[in-house]
Design a protein around this motif. Structure first.
Motif, PDB file in Angstrom:
ATOM      1  N   LEU A  33       0.824  -1.211   0.000  1.00 43.57           N
ATOM      2  CA  LEU A  33       0.000   0.000   0.000  1.00 43.57           C
ATOM      3  C   LEU A  33       0.857   1.258   0.000  1.00 43.57           C
ATOM      4  CD1 LEU A  33      -2.700  -0.896   2.679  1.00 43.57           C
ATOM      5  CD2 LEU A  33      -2.982  -0.896   0.207  1.00 43.57           C
ATOM      6  N   TRP A  34       1.890   1.232   0.814  1.00 40.35           N
ATOM      7  CA  TRP A  34       2.663   2.443   1.079  1.00 40.35           C
ATOM      8  C   TRP A  34       4.074   2.283   0.519  1.00 40.35           C
ATOM      9  CZ3 TRP A  34       1.162   7.044   3.100  1.00 40.35           C
ATOM     10  CH2 TRP A  34       2.163   7.958   3.435  1.00 40.35           C
ATOM     11  N   VAL A  35       4.509   3.290  -0.249  1.00 42.51           N
ATOM     12  CA  VAL A  35       5.855   3.291  -0.806  1.00 42.51           C
ATOM     13  C   VAL A  35       6.512   4.608  -0.450  1.00 42.51           C
ATOM     14  CG1 VAL A  35       7.275   3.186  -2.890  1.00 42.51           C
ATOM     15  CG2 VAL A  35       5.183   1.811  -2.729  1.00 42.51           C
ATOM     16  N   ARG A  36       7.626   4.542   0.262  1.00 35.65           N
ATOM     17  CA  ARG A  36       8.366   5.747   0.609  1.00 35.65           C
ATOM     18  C   ARG A  36       9.437   5.968  -0.458  1.00 35.65           C
ATOM     19  NH1 ARG A  36       8.959   8.716   5.110  1.00 35.65           N
ATOM     20  NH2 ARG A  36       7.868   7.196   6.421  1.00 35.65           N
ATOM     21  N   LEU A  37       9.363   7.132  -1.119  1.00 38.12           N
ATOM     22  CA  LEU A  37      10.292   7.432  -2.197  1.00 38.12           C
ATOM     23  C   LEU A  37      11.484   8.219  -1.669  1.00 38.12           C
ATOM     24  CD1 LEU A  37       7.740   8.319  -4.982  1.00 38.12           C
ATOM     25  CD2 LEU A  37       8.841   6.138  -4.529  1.00 38.12           C
ATOM     26  N   ALA A  38      12.353   8.622  -2.579  1.00 44.95           N
ATOM     27  CA  ALA A  38      13.566   9.346  -2.192  1.00 44.95           C
ATOM     28  C   ALA A  38      13.224  10.690  -1.583  1.00 44.95           C
ATOM     29  CB  ALA A  38      14.462   9.524  -3.422  1.00 44.95           C
ATOM     30  N   SER A  39      14.202  11.241  -0.865  1.00 49.09           N
ATOM     31  CA  SER A  39      14.010  12.538  -0.227  1.00 49.09           C
ATOM     32  C   SER A  39      13.625  13.590  -1.266  1.00 49.09           C
ATOM     33  CB  SER A  39      15.301  12.962   0.481  1.00 49.09           C
ATOM     34  OG  SER A  39      15.170  14.246   1.021  1.00 49.09           O
ATOM     35  N   GLY A  40      12.667  14.466  -0.893  1.00 53.27           N
ATOM     36  CA  GLY A  40      12.211  15.521  -1.795  1.00 53.27           C
ATOM     37  C   GLY A  40      11.037  15.117  -2.653  1.00 53.27           C
ATOM     38  N   GLN A  41      10.648  13.849  -2.605  1.00 52.86           N
ATOM     39  CA  GLN A  41       9.501  13.379  -3.369  1.00 52.86           C
ATOM     40  C   GLN A  41       8.424  12.873  -2.404  1.00 52.86           C
ATOM     41  OE1 GLN A  41      10.412  10.778  -6.728  1.00 52.86           O
ATOM     42  NE2 GLN A  41      12.582  11.240  -6.459  1.00 52.86           N
ATOM     43  N   PRO A  42       7.157  13.075  -2.753  1.00 51.76           N
ATOM     44  CA  PRO A  42       6.099  12.588  -1.862  1.00 51.76           C
ATOM     45  C   PRO A  42       6.046  11.065  -1.852  1.00 51.76           C
ATOM     46  CG  PRO A  42       5.155  13.384  -3.923  1.00 51.76           C
ATOM     47  CD  PRO A  42       6.615  13.747  -3.953  1.00 51.76           C
TER      48      PRO A  42
END
Length: 491
Positions: A395-404
């Protein structure tokens, strides 16, 4: 009967337009004379003859006066101190030479050098761009001077009106004399330390309702601040800047098309068009500062800009989300959605995976392509817990810094003003196409100065205050572009 006098509504405004009209009148007068050579004119022709000659005399007199005024303005611009060029008046202190390049800010010189209205507007635009290139912008959340300057130039191209209101404001408030006088007023709490030159420049302030226009390089309604890094709504919503009192747009529920066979009557594919309006309303921020800090204007310049930006963004983070649209309140993207946009959670106080998929599927496909999520930290923490369960999947994907981060493959943004799971009748998670939510800014910030801040016993605290005023508002353009997950928790 040929040429007629110019109607009052078409009265020429610029010198060359009047000179051109004089030539037209001379040509028509010659035609009339040739037509009635050796005989009396008809009453109609005589009336036209007299009218044209009266108009010509008026234009000729106006042309002479306009040329004289132009010559006088050029003389003043070349010799602002009076007397012989380069020589001070008798008994006067030695004149200081004008700072090189300051003439680009002088609207009177631009007017004097322009030969037409179009050329005048072009010169205002060009000089405003040069002023932006020279500006010293206060640091704003890591934005580079180049990026900020690009943003202001974009406003000059996209948002300025026909009369070049923004260009004039940039030239007036960007003048080094104006900014020097503005800094003195902040330090002293008023205009008492202005020189005669500074008084003349400040009299040109574009805000005629009182207060001081903020120099454009410090004005968070004009320059680029955080570019949405702190206030996500400005990053994902439609943002319009205006120089008028009201934004007027056009929206439609969409155009329906159909196919038909040869010779068959086409289906009725009519559609409706709405004309939404948004009128920015006043926002006020009060900033107190000590006299000691005020004694150092370069330091205070940067600090006031930072405080104004911070106060503005914190107010917007709440108002643009939960503003109820009453009185002067904005129409918040969550608060003012109609009930038809609500998607209830399956169980009160409990967020599960099905709720998220139900929210996604309820949004029409047309808006799903550009859809994004908006929720508070608490709600997203619930979804992270779901994604670790056996039925949560990714469900949840954490992207690189600076991106939502992403939720169900859609960008997920944080808004602390939104309700949390468990809040009575809370609207806990918004999903939709934010291009159908508009934020409208009225360009230009004004400040009032309070020289003495008094304490509870009406004695001075050793502080001064800047009271800043600006205008903006927001509105959902198409309710159907959003769906909001609601928690039917009993209150």
């Amino acid at each position: 009967m040929g040429a007629k006098p110019v109607a009052p509504s078409e009265e020429p405004r610029f010198l060359e337009e009047r000179e051109e009209r004089v030539k037209e009148i001379d040509s028509r007068i010659a035609e009339l004379d040739a037509e009635f050579t050796g005989t009396m004119m008809t009453p109609e022709a005589r009336e036209e003859w007299n009218s044209l000659n009266a108009e010509r005399d008026e234009h000729a007199a106006t042309v002479r006066e306009m040329k004289a005024r132009r010559d006088r303005l050029r003389q003043i611009s070349a010799n602002p101190g009076g007397g012989e060029p380069g020589a001070p008046a008798p008994g006067a202190a030695p004149a200081f030479h004008k700072q090189r390049g300051v003439e680009i800010y002088e609207i009177s010189r631009i007017r004097a050098d322009a030969h037409s209205e179009d050329e005048y507007r072009e010169k205002l635009f060009d000089n405003a761009r040069r002023a932006v290139e020279r500006a010293k912008f206060a640091p704003m959340s890591g934005q580079s001077k180049e990026r900020t300057a690009e943003h202001v130039e974009e406003l000059l191209t996209r948002a300025d009106d026909r009369d070049k209101w923004l260009a004039k404001r940039i030239l007036i408030t960007g003048n080094p004399v104006y900014e020097r006088a503005f800094g003195k007023a902040i330090v002293a709490g008023g205009p008492q330390t202005w020189t005669a030159e500074e008084q003349r420049q400040m009299a040109l302030s574009p805000d005629t309702a009182g207060g001081l226009a903020v120099p454009f390089a410090l004005d968070p309604t004009v320059i680029l601040t955080s570019d949405g890094s702190t206030s996500p709504l400005r990053q994902i919503a439609r943002v319009e800047q205006i120089t008028t009192d009201t934004w007027r747009g056009i929206t439609s529920s969409g155009v329906t098309v159909s196919r038909s066979g040869e010779g068959d009557e086409a289906d009725d594919n009519s559609f409706s068009i709405a004309r939404p309006t948004v009128t920015p309303t006043r926002v006020i921020a009060n900033i107190d500062y000590s006299v000691e800090i005020g004694q150092d204007w370069p330091q205070l310049r940067s600090e006031i800009s930072r405080l104004l930006m911070d106060a503005k963004e914190r107010e917007e983070d709440s108002a643009f989300v939960i503003g109820d649209g009453t009185g002067d309140n904005p129409f918040g993207v969550v608060k003012t959605l109609d009930a038809g946009s609500e998607v209830p959670m399956g169980a009160a106080g409990t967020l599960d995976v099905d709720d998220l998929y139900d929210l996604e599927s309820e949004l029409p496909v047309r808006f799903r392509r550009n859809a994004q999520f908006l929720g508070n930290k608490s709600t997203y923490n619930h979804t992270r817990g779901l994604s670790t369960g056996s039925d949560g999947g990714d469900l949840w994907v954490r992207l690189a810094s600076g991106q939502p981060s992403e939720l169900l493959g859609y960008s997920a943004h944080e808004a602390s003003a939104m309700d949390s799971v468990g809040d009575p009748d809370g609207r806990v998670l918004l999903f939709g196409d934010f291009s159908e939510f508009i934020i409208v800014d009225r360009l230009g910030m004004t400040v009032e100065l309070q020289q003495h801040v008094l304490g509870a016993n009406r004695r001075w605290t050793g502080q001064r205050a800047v009271v800043a005023m600006w205008r903006n508002s927001s509105k959902v353009l198409v309710d159907n572009a959003f769906r909001v997950l609601t928690d039917p928790t009993a209150s």
